[in-house]
Scaffold this active site. Structure first.
Site, mmCIF file in Angstrom:
data_model
loop_
_atom_site.group_PDB
_atom_site.id
_atom_site.type_symbol
_atom_site.label_atom_id
_atom_site.label_comp_id
_atom_site.label_asym_id
_atom_site.label_seq_id
_atom_site.Cartn_x
_atom_site.Cartn_y
_atom_site.Cartn_z
ATOM 1 N N ASP A 90 0.869 -1.190 0.000
ATOM 2 C CA ASP A 90 0.000 0.000 0.000
ATOM 3 C C ASP A 90 0.896 1.226 0.000
ATOM 4 O OD1 ASP A 90 -2.264 1.922 0.707
ATOM 5 O OD2 ASP A 90 -3.315 0.018 0.888
ATOM 6 N N HIS A 117 -12.682 -0.905 -8.671
ATOM 7 C CA HIS A 117 -13.926 -0.125 -8.827
ATOM 8 C C HIS A 117 -13.695 1.377 -8.599
ATOM 9 C CE1 HIS A 117 -15.729 0.116 -4.491
ATOM 10 N NE2 HIS A 117 -14.436 0.287 -4.479
HETATM 11 C C1 LIG Z 1 -10.799 1.027 -1.210
HETATM 12 S S1 LIG Z 1 -9.310 0.730 -0.356
HETATM 13 C C2 LIG Z 1 -9.265 -1.032 -0.332
HETATM 14 C C3 LIG Z 1 -8.388 -1.546 0.746
HETATM 15 C C4 LIG Z 1 -8.320 -3.074 0.913
HETATM 16 N N1 LIG Z 1 -7.933 -3.751 -0.302
HETATM 17 C C5 LIG Z 1 -9.634 -3.599 1.437
HETATM 18 O O1 LIG Z 1 -10.350 -4.262 0.692
HETATM 19 O O2 LIG Z 1 -9.956 -3.338 2.589
HETATM 20 C C6 LIG Z 1 -8.072 1.160 -1.559
HETATM 21 C C7 LIG Z 1 -6.654 1.012 -1.050
HETATM 22 O O3 LIG Z 1 -5.747 1.303 -2.121
HETATM 23 C C8 LIG Z 1 -4.672 2.057 -1.608
HETATM 24 N N2 LIG Z 1 -4.060 2.805 -2.720
HETATM 25 C C9 LIG Z 1 -4.557 3.884 -3.362
HETATM 26 N N3 LIG Z 1 -3.731 4.256 -4.350
HETATM 27 C C10 LIG Z 1 -2.682 3.389 -4.339
HETATM 28 C C11 LIG Z 1 -1.527 3.232 -5.148
HETATM 29 N N4 LIG Z 1 -1.283 4.048 -6.192
HETATM 30 N N5 LIG Z 1 -0.700 2.220 -4.871
HETATM 31 C C12 LIG Z 1 -0.946 1.377 -3.831
HETATM 32 N N6 LIG Z 1 -2.034 1.460 -3.035
HETATM 33 C C13 LIG Z 1 -2.888 2.454 -3.288
HETATM 34 C C14 LIG Z 1 -5.314 2.939 -0.554
HETATM 35 O O4 LIG Z 1 -4.366 3.452 0.362
HETATM 36 C C15 LIG Z 1 -6.306 1.970 0.077
HETATM 37 O O5 LIG Z 1 -5.724 1.251 1.137
#
Ligand SMILES: C[S@@+](CC[C@H](N)C(=O)[O-])C[C@H]1O[C@@H](n2cnc3c(N)ncnc32)[C@H](O)[C@@H]1O
Length: 421
Positions: free
Chosen positions: A272, A318
């Site tokens: 992350d 999504h």
């Molecule tokens: C909607 S959350 C989903 C988190 C987890 N997969 C869950 O289902 O609980 C999206 C996640 O993507 C991470 N994220 C956003 N942009 C990112 C990037 N460019 N690279 C890695 N992680 C990222 C955010 O910090 C967040 O933790």
């Protein structure tokens, strides 16, 4: 079938199913649903009983539509004023008095520092949706729903997020479509126009600690709703032959923690952004901390963990339009060895006609929220297959599983190209 017989048929369906539901609740001494404070906040029912609840709700939704008629359907569905009322109730904490007590409109105006006539009008409008009661003219008491706002702080945060972030974004999404037709960019949305920013939604919200906390709390509430538990994924996938899993955008690693606890031979990497990784590291139970490791990684750059058996993404795609999802998938390719599996755990919208309108509505609402905030979407099975194919023809789409009771589907593809690592 004529409308007259359909009306009676629906009324019977409601009657039969509510009776079965009541019998079940009585058999376990569960309190009956009520609109008074103290009522159960939600009915937690076993799956075989949930069917009665859902069938009654489906029928009640159709019965309401038939009784309203075409003009009534169009006029009564446009309930934007409920959101204004909820925003006022939440922002000015009009719910902030104990269940069982009463307040006059003047007292509520006084405690919240808002105009009395405004308070009266907001509460009387909300009352038409069973939020608050007015036992005597001018005297306000809680209903089950109004008291729930004070009892569940995350619910208040969710109302704040919906009314302050989503509602303004929704109201400007047509303007965004006119200004940037068909845009796939995350900063050309209704949110951008409504909040007068060029930043993508997450970045704009995270610049303000209050809004960031509100958004995070609202997500926590949703993530803890029935059907979202990681166990649906962990317990419904065949882990034989899997020794290493990478959870991309895995947040604090709740899914990998569950997986590592269930399968003691599996090694998990949670990736992350830096801040989330630092928080996540502190939350892993000691017994599995050698098998759940965290790593900072931007999923728009090449995947550094090469040769894992499974690359897992839950609730990532999504938030992104096709163009960006394809980029995320292509950035996996340099790490993939032949046979590697890409598993996505998200909504999979069934084709039209499979769900009843009552069942389909939340999925369609989510789809629009993704448009309003990110120019992204919720996808159906064919769209998932097309996405993998567009990213690289060596991704072979394996299909979609719908674990019973789970809100999220298990969507899988396999890398059939040569080893890239
Ligand atoms: C909607 S959350 C989903 C988190 C987890 N997969 C869950 O289902 O609980 C999206 C996640 O993507 C991470 N994220 C956003 N942009 C990112 C990037 N460019 N690279 C890695 N992680 C990222 C955010 O910090 C967040 O933790």
């Amino acid at each position: 079938m004529s409308s007259a017989s359909r009306l009676s048929e629906l009324a019977s369906i409601i009657s039969e199913n509510t009776k079965k539901l009541e019998e079940y609740l009585a058999s376990i001494n569960h309190p009956l649903p009520s609109l008074d404070p103290g009522a159960p906040l939600a009915l937690m029912l076993p799956e075989e009983i949930t069917v009665y609840q859902e069938t009654a709700l489906d029928a009640a939704t159709e019965l309401r539509a038939l009784l309203l008629g075409p003009i009534g359907i169009l006029q009564y569905q446009a309930e934007h004023n409920l959101l204004i009322g909820l925003q006022a109730i939440n922002k000015f904490k009009l719910y902030d008095f104990p269940p069982g007590e009463e307040r006059t409109f003047a007292q509520l105006a006084d405690q919240s520092g808002v105009d009395e006539d405004f308070v009266r009008r907001m509460i009387r409008q909300a009352k038409t949706s069973y939020i608050f009661k007015e036992p005597k003219p001018g005297v306000v008491a809680h209903s089950a729903a109004s008291s729930a706002i004070g009892m569940v702080p995350l619910l208040s945060q969710w109302l704040g997020m919906v009314s302050e972030e989503l509602y303004p974004a929704a109201s400007r999404s047509i303007d965004a479509q006119i200004k940037w037709p068909g845009s796939q960019e995350p900063n050309q949305t209704g949110f951008n126009i409504a909040h007068n920013t060029d930043e993508p939604t997450y970045k704009a919200i995270s610049a303000d600690p209050r809004r960031a906390q509100q958004f995070a709390d609202a997500m926590t509430l949703f993530q803890h709703s029935p059907g979202m538990e990681p166990s649906y994924f962990v317990n419904n996938y065949d882990w034989s032959g899997v020794s290493k899993v990478v959870d991309i955008g895995g947040s604090h690693g709740i899914v990998m923690q569950e997986l590592a606890s269930k399968v003691p031979t599996i090694e998990c990497v949670v990736q992350d952004v830096a801040k989330v990784v630092e928080e996540g590291k502190t939350q892993v139970p000691k017994e599995i901390s050698d098998r759940v490791v965290f790593m900072e990684h931007d999923f728009f750059t090449p995947q550094p963990v090469k040769g894992a058996d499974v690359y897992f993404l839950r609730w990532i795609f999504h938030n992104w339009s096709d163009k960006y999802c394809i980029d995320i998938l292509r950035n996996l390719v340099p790490a993939l060895q032949k046979g590697a599996r890409i598993i996505v755990n998200e909504f999979c919208v069934p084709p039209p006609g499979v769900l009843t309108p009552f069942q389909e509505k939340p999925l369609r609402s989510f789809d629009l929220v993704m448009l309003e905030l990110f120019n992204a979407k919720e996808r159906g099975g064919e769209e998932w297959a097309a996405l993998f194919h567009a990213a690289d023809e060596h991704f072979v789409f394996k299909g979609v599983q719908f674990p019973k009771g789970s809100k999220l589907a298990i969507i899988e593809a396999c890398w059939e190209g040569e080893d890239s690592s």
